[in-house]
Design a protein around this motif. Structure first.
Motif, mmCIF file in Angstrom:
data_model
loop_
_atom_site.group_PDB
_atom_site.id
_atom_site.type_symbol
_atom_site.label_atom_id
_atom_site.label_comp_id
_atom_site.label_asym_id
_atom_site.label_seq_id
_atom_site.Cartn_x
_atom_site.Cartn_y
_atom_site.Cartn_z
ATOM 1 N N ALA A 1 -10.636 10.868 -7.237
ATOM 2 C CA ALA A 1 -10.277 9.456 -7.390
ATOM 3 C C ALA A 1 -11.394 8.692 -8.089
ATOM 4 O O ALA A 1 -11.145 7.774 -8.857
ATOM 5 N N LEU A 2 -12.643 9.072 -7.803
ATOM 6 C CA LEU A 2 -13.770 8.351 -8.391
ATOM 7 C C LEU A 2 -14.159 8.894 -9.760
ATOM 8 O O LEU A 2 -15.093 8.418 -10.378
ATOM 9 N N SER A 3 -13.429 9.909 -10.242
ATOM 10 C CA SER A 3 -13.759 10.472 -11.547
ATOM 11 C C SER A 3 -13.159 9.604 -12.650
ATOM 12 O O SER A 3 -12.396 8.689 -12.399
ATOM 13 N N ALA A 4 -13.516 9.926 -13.878
ATOM 14 C CA ALA A 4 -13.037 9.126 -15.006
ATOM 15 C C ALA A 4 -11.824 9.758 -15.668
ATOM 16 O O ALA A 4 -11.348 9.255 -16.677
ATOM 17 N N TYR A 5 -11.329 10.880 -15.127
ATOM 18 C CA TYR A 5 -10.244 11.599 -15.811
ATOM 19 C C TYR A 5 -8.894 11.254 -15.217
ATOM 20 O O TYR A 5 -8.719 11.287 -14.001
ATOM 21 N N ASP A 6 -7.953 10.953 -16.105
ATOM 22 C CA ASP A 6 -6.641 10.522 -15.635
ATOM 23 C C ASP A 6 -5.913 11.609 -14.855
ATOM 24 O O ASP A 6 -5.276 11.344 -13.833
ATOM 25 N N ASP A 7 -5.998 12.880 -15.312
ATOM 26 C CA ASP A 7 -5.253 13.924 -14.605
ATOM 27 C C ASP A 7 -5.863 14.187 -13.228
ATOM 28 O O ASP A 7 -5.161 14.533 -12.289
ATOM 29 N N TRP A 8 -7.195 14.022 -13.107
ATOM 30 C CA TRP A 8 -7.804 14.151 -11.781
ATOM 31 C C TRP A 8 -7.328 13.044 -10.855
ATOM 32 O O TRP A 8 -7.065 13.261 -9.685
ATOM 33 N N ARG A 9 -7.252 11.825 -11.401
ATOM 34 C CA ARG A 9 -6.805 10.704 -10.566
ATOM 35 C C ARG A 9 -5.367 10.901 -10.117
ATOM 36 O O ARG A 9 -5.018 10.570 -8.988
ATOM 37 N N ARG A 10 -4.530 11.446 -11.038
ATOM 38 C CA ARG A 10 -3.142 11.707 -10.642
ATOM 39 C C ARG A 10 -3.097 12.688 -9.479
ATOM 40 O O ARG A 10 -2.350 12.506 -8.520
ATOM 41 N N ILE B 1 0.840 -1.203 0.000
ATOM 42 C CA ILE B 1 0.000 0.000 0.000
ATOM 43 C C ILE B 1 0.874 1.252 0.000
ATOM 44 O O ILE B 1 0.676 2.173 -0.803
ATOM 45 N N LEU B 2 1.870 1.272 0.882
ATOM 46 C CA LEU B 2 2.745 2.447 0.945
ATOM 47 C C LEU B 2 3.499 2.626 -0.381
ATOM 48 O O LEU B 2 3.690 3.749 -0.852
ATOM 49 N N TRP B 3 3.894 1.499 -0.986
ATOM 50 C CA TRP B 3 4.652 1.566 -2.233
ATOM 51 C C TRP B 3 3.803 2.184 -3.344
ATOM 52 O O TRP B 3 4.241 3.097 -4.043
ATOM 53 N N SER B 4 2.562 1.701 -3.502
ATOM 54 C CA SER B 4 1.766 2.287 -4.590
ATOM 55 C C SER B 4 1.427 3.741 -4.278
ATOM 56 O O SER B 4 1.340 4.566 -5.186
ATOM 57 N N LEU B 5 1.235 4.045 -2.974
ATOM 58 C CA LEU B 5 0.984 5.444 -2.617
ATOM 59 C C LEU B 5 2.169 6.314 -3.029
ATOM 60 O O LEU B 5 2.009 7.397 -3.604
ATOM 61 N N LEU B 6 3.369 5.797 -2.765
ATOM 62 C CA LEU B 6 4.577 6.565 -3.052
ATOM 63 C C LEU B 6 4.788 6.715 -4.557
ATOM 64 O O LEU B 6 5.009 7.826 -5.065
ATOM 65 N N THR B 7 4.711 5.611 -5.297
ATOM 66 C CA THR B 7 4.996 5.692 -6.737
ATOM 67 C C THR B 7 3.924 6.503 -7.452
ATOM 68 O O THR B 7 4.234 7.396 -8.240
ATOM 69 N N LYS B 8 2.639 6.212 -7.170
ATOM 70 C CA LYS B 8 1.588 6.938 -7.871
ATOM 71 C C LYS B 8 1.510 8.379 -7.409
ATOM 72 O O LYS B 8 1.195 9.280 -8.180
ATOM 73 N N GLY B 9 1.768 8.599 -6.118
ATOM 74 C CA GLY B 9 1.694 9.960 -5.587
ATOM 75 C C GLY B 9 2.822 10.836 -6.116
ATOM 76 O O GLY B 9 2.594 11.968 -6.541
ATOM 77 N N LEU B 10 4.034 10.287 -6.109
ATOM 78 C CA LEU B 10 5.173 11.080 -6.595
ATOM 79 C C LEU B 10 5.012 11.405 -8.068
ATOM 80 O O LEU B 10 5.432 12.469 -8.533
ATOM 81 N N GLY B 11 4.374 10.505 -8.825
ATOM 82 C CA GLY B 11 4.160 10.749 -10.247
ATOM 83 C C GLY B 11 3.329 12.001 -10.491
ATOM 84 O O GLY B 11 3.507 12.690 -11.501
ATOM 85 N N GLY B 12 2.401 12.298 -9.590
ATOM 86 C CA GLY B 12 1.532 13.449 -9.795
ATOM 87 C C GLY B 12 2.004 14.696 -9.063
ATOM 88 O O GLY B 12 1.396 15.760 -9.158
ATOM 89 N N LEU B 13 3.097 14.543 -8.298
ATOM 90 C CA LEU B 13 3.522 15.644 -7.444
ATOM 91 C C LEU B 13 4.446 16.593 -8.197
ATOM 92 O O LEU B 13 5.453 16.187 -8.756
ATOM 93 N N ASN B 14 4.093 17.865 -8.260
ATOM 94 C CA ASN B 14 5.013 18.879 -8.786
ATOM 95 C C ASN B 14 4.662 20.209 -8.143
ATOM 96 O O ASN B 14 3.752 20.284 -7.316
ATOM 97 N N LEU B 15 5.359 21.254 -8.546
ATOM 98 C CA LEU B 15 5.172 22.544 -7.891
ATOM 99 C C LEU B 15 3.745 23.070 -8.084
ATOM 100 O O LEU B 15 3.175 23.711 -7.202
ATOM 101 N N GLU B 16 3.167 22.763 -9.248
ATOM 102 C CA GLU B 16 1.819 23.282 -9.536
ATOM 103 C C GLU B 16 0.787 22.767 -8.545
ATOM 104 O O GLU B 16 -0.226 23.421 -8.303
ATOM 105 N N VAL B 17 1.029 21.576 -7.991
ATOM 106 C CA VAL B 17 0.089 21.015 -7.027
ATOM 107 C C VAL B 17 -0.112 21.993 -5.868
ATOM 108 O O VAL B 17 -1.205 22.131 -5.324
ATOM 109 N N PHE B 18 0.964 22.705 -5.501
ATOM 110 C CA PHE B 18 0.884 23.602 -4.353
ATOM 111 C C PHE B 18 0.519 25.033 -4.729
ATOM 112 O O PHE B 18 0.206 25.830 -3.857
ATOM 113 N N THR B 19 0.576 25.366 -6.002
ATOM 114 C CA THR B 19 0.352 26.765 -6.364
ATOM 115 C C THR B 19 -0.949 26.994 -7.112
ATOM 116 O O THR B 19 -1.461 28.109 -7.136
#
Lengths: 322, 287
Positions: free
Chosen positions: B248-257, B40-58
């Protein structure tokens, strides 16, 4: 001398009333905060009762016994979510209990000393991970695997008309009652393991060592000495885990499939009380729909309250004995 | 037990075998459990880091297909958790103090203690329903305040419990020394007991914060959600858990990221705060 006494009297006359007032106000504040807790729980019960009563009154007993949940025609039978809640929680407990017990025994009896702290800490930390993370993992990682390696092969194997076919009925997309139970089991596992371990650590070293000294094996020490020693507390801990599973919302909502009505099999989609409320509450437009959802909440409260009260009673008794 | 019994050897063998099965079972399930949790932690880390960038915070939450981040949800979550912690600390510390110092063995104290324990593990979605009935329905609107109140109701029992536990642990000699100096109990509590119990109470507060920052269910129908950046808590307020749930429950890939990135942020925050709380508790035990 009398001047000195007068002085003391005068100063105490000046200071004491103020001090006494502050003390009284402070105690009053503390008392009201404690009472606020009481009022909150009371208000919770009353508001669930007032909000849910119209639905229960209208549907009568059929609210609990029928499973037709239809907001369009305003017919509400809640047997589906109620059964779903009980089944998923019970299954989660069945899956999770032996594993949690095994982890706790491993940590207290078998684990090499250098690993004991890190593994114990990891288990405790995992108990705090928000449940929504477990839900997302269940939907995106677990469900596809479950469908591909468990549900599909079982469906292929099942002969038409056989018992197995009935048992595995359901859309094989990996969601459903069984998947939700497994995710719930994984979610409550760290909590139960950590609590059981804490309890087992309260067994005095002398008791455990004398058992080993008599030549008992590890299995015998655990099963006939340490586990019986913490029995009441262990039952309480298990009930607390059950309480968590009963009220869990996010981990379940993601993966149970959200179908009303009684599930045909444990592989079929279903719903729990919490998932139904989470899915429908903001979208409920009619007063009757809202009331039916609050009534579901009332049912959940009664179930969890009974379980929690029992758990606290058991744990309390264990603490008294220590 | 006589030593010359026939079959002693067989019994020992049986006991050894039983022990082997038991030990094997314990080791196996521990490995299985740790593997599942690591997965669980591994998929959280890999999938989460994939979507993480500066824009997430701004940037604020986007429409599907366009770029965006979680800034509005982060700010909303921080505001609501902060307000909830203020409310919960005031009530929780006072209530815990009453239980530890004034309640004694009174029946009312026992009742409050028991109900606090019940509230501690009550389903969070019911707290959400309660706050909806109290604060949302009468005022005809979802609001960040309602969300903060719901979160505070989840934090109060934790703080009450830890405050009581820490105060009870303070040595009686501290109180007696204060009384001998002629100070009233309320003065001793505020100037001596609270001060010596400070780090324990801080630990409790941090644990309560860790608990509420990941809570989703009670926010679904109190704070709701808000697509836009807003500092106004009297209106529906964006917050991380509900955004994660919807995306997470949406059908859009960028939303899921974005949902995975948000889940990683929350889990990291919760773990960080928990570790901090444990470190403080350990420091205190050492001193």
């Amino acid at each position: 001398m009398s001047a000195a006494v007068d002085h003391v009297r005068a100063s105490s006359r000046r200071s004491r009333p103020r001090g006494a007032l502050v003390a009284q106000v402070f105690e009053g504040l503390c008392f009201s905060a404690a009472t606020a807790l009481l009022v909150t729980l009371g208000g919770l019960i009353v508001s669930l009762f007032i909000g849910g009563w119209p639905a229960i009154q209208k549907a009568g007993l059929s609210f609990f016994t029928t499973s037709n949940w239809n907001p369009v025609t305003d017919v509400y039978g809640a047997a589906g979510p109620i059964v779903g809640t009980l089944v998923t929680s019970a299954l989660a407990l069945v899956f999770s209990l032996p594993i949690a017990g095994g982890v706790a025994f491993f940590l207290t009896e078998l684990c090499p000393a250098p690993l004991r702290r890190p593994i114990g800490t990891a288990v405790e930390l995992l108990a705090g991970i928000p449940s929504i993370v477990y839900g997302m993992w269940g939907l995106f990682v677990f469900a596809p695997l479950f469908s591909r390696y468990v549900h599909m092969p079982l469906m292929m194997k099942a002969a038409p008309g056989s018992l197995l076919e009935k048992l595995v009925a359901g859309v094989p997309n990996g969601t459903g009652i069984l998947s939700a139970s497994i995710i719930l089991a994984i979610m409550i596992l760290p909590f139960m393991a950590a609590t059981l371990r804490e309890l087992l650590q309260t067994v005095p070293a002398a008791v455990r060592e004398s058992a080993y000294g008599l030549g008992a094996t590890t299995a015998e020490v655990v099963m006939s000495v340490t586990l019986p020693y913490v029995r009441a507390g262990a039952i309480g801990a298990v009930m607390l885990g059950l309480g968590r599973a009963l009220g869990e919302t996010m981990a379940v909502t993601f993966i149970i499939g959200n179908a009303h009505g009684l599930p045909d099999s444990i592989f079929a989609s279903g719903s729990t009380i919490a998932s139904t409320i989470a899915n429908e509450f903001t979208e409920a437009t009619s007063a009757e729909h809202t009331s039916a959802l609050v009534a579901l909440g009332l049912v959940l409260f009664v179930i969890t309250f009974a379980v929690l009260a029992l758990a606290r009673l058991m744990l309390g008794r264990a603490e008294q004995r220590l | 037990m006589s030593l010359s019994t026939k079959g002693t050897g067989a019994r020992i063998a049986r006991r050894r075998a039983a022990d082997l099965v038991f030990t094997g079972f314990c080791v196996t399930v521990t490995v299985v459990a740790l593997t599942a949790l690591a997965a669980i932690l591994w998929s959280l880390l890999t999938k989460g880091l994939g979507g993480l960038n500066l824009e997430v915070f701004t940037k604020s939450t986007p429409a599907p297909g366009s770029a965006g981040g979680l800034a509005n949800a982060l700010v909303g979550s921080i505001m609501m958790c902060g307000l909830a912690m203020v409310i919960a600390n005031v009530i929780g510390v006072l209530a815990g103090t009453w239980l530890a110092e004034y309640a004694g063995k009174s029946r009312y104290g026992a009742v409050v203690r028991f109900l606090n324990d019940v509230l501690l593990s009550a389903p969070s979605i019911l707290v959400g329903l309660f706050v909806y009935e109290m604060l949302v329905a009468p005022f005809h609107g979802f609001s960040g305040f309602a969300g903060a109140v719901a979160l505070s109701l989840l934090a109060v029992p934790v703080i009450t419990r830890t405050t009581e536990d820490v105060l009870v642990l303070q040595p009686a000699t501290l109180r007696e020394a204060g009384v001998a100096l002629g100070a009233p109990l309320s003065f001793i509590i505020r100037t001596v007991l609270w001060r010596s119990a400070r780090s324990g109470m801080l630990t409790g507060g941090l644990l309560a914060f860790a608990r509420i920052s990941g809570e989703t269910a009670p926010l679904l129908f109190t704070a709701l959600n808000n697509q836009f950046f807003s500092l106004d808590l009297t209106h529906p307020t964006a917050n991380l858990p509900v955004v994660i749930f919807q995306f997470a429950l949406s059908a859009y890939d960028d939303w899921r990221r974005l949902a995975w990135a948000g889940a990683l942020i929350i889990a990291a925050a919760v773990l960080g705060v928990t570790v901090l709380a444990r470190t403080i508790a350990k420091e205190q035990r050492r001193s």
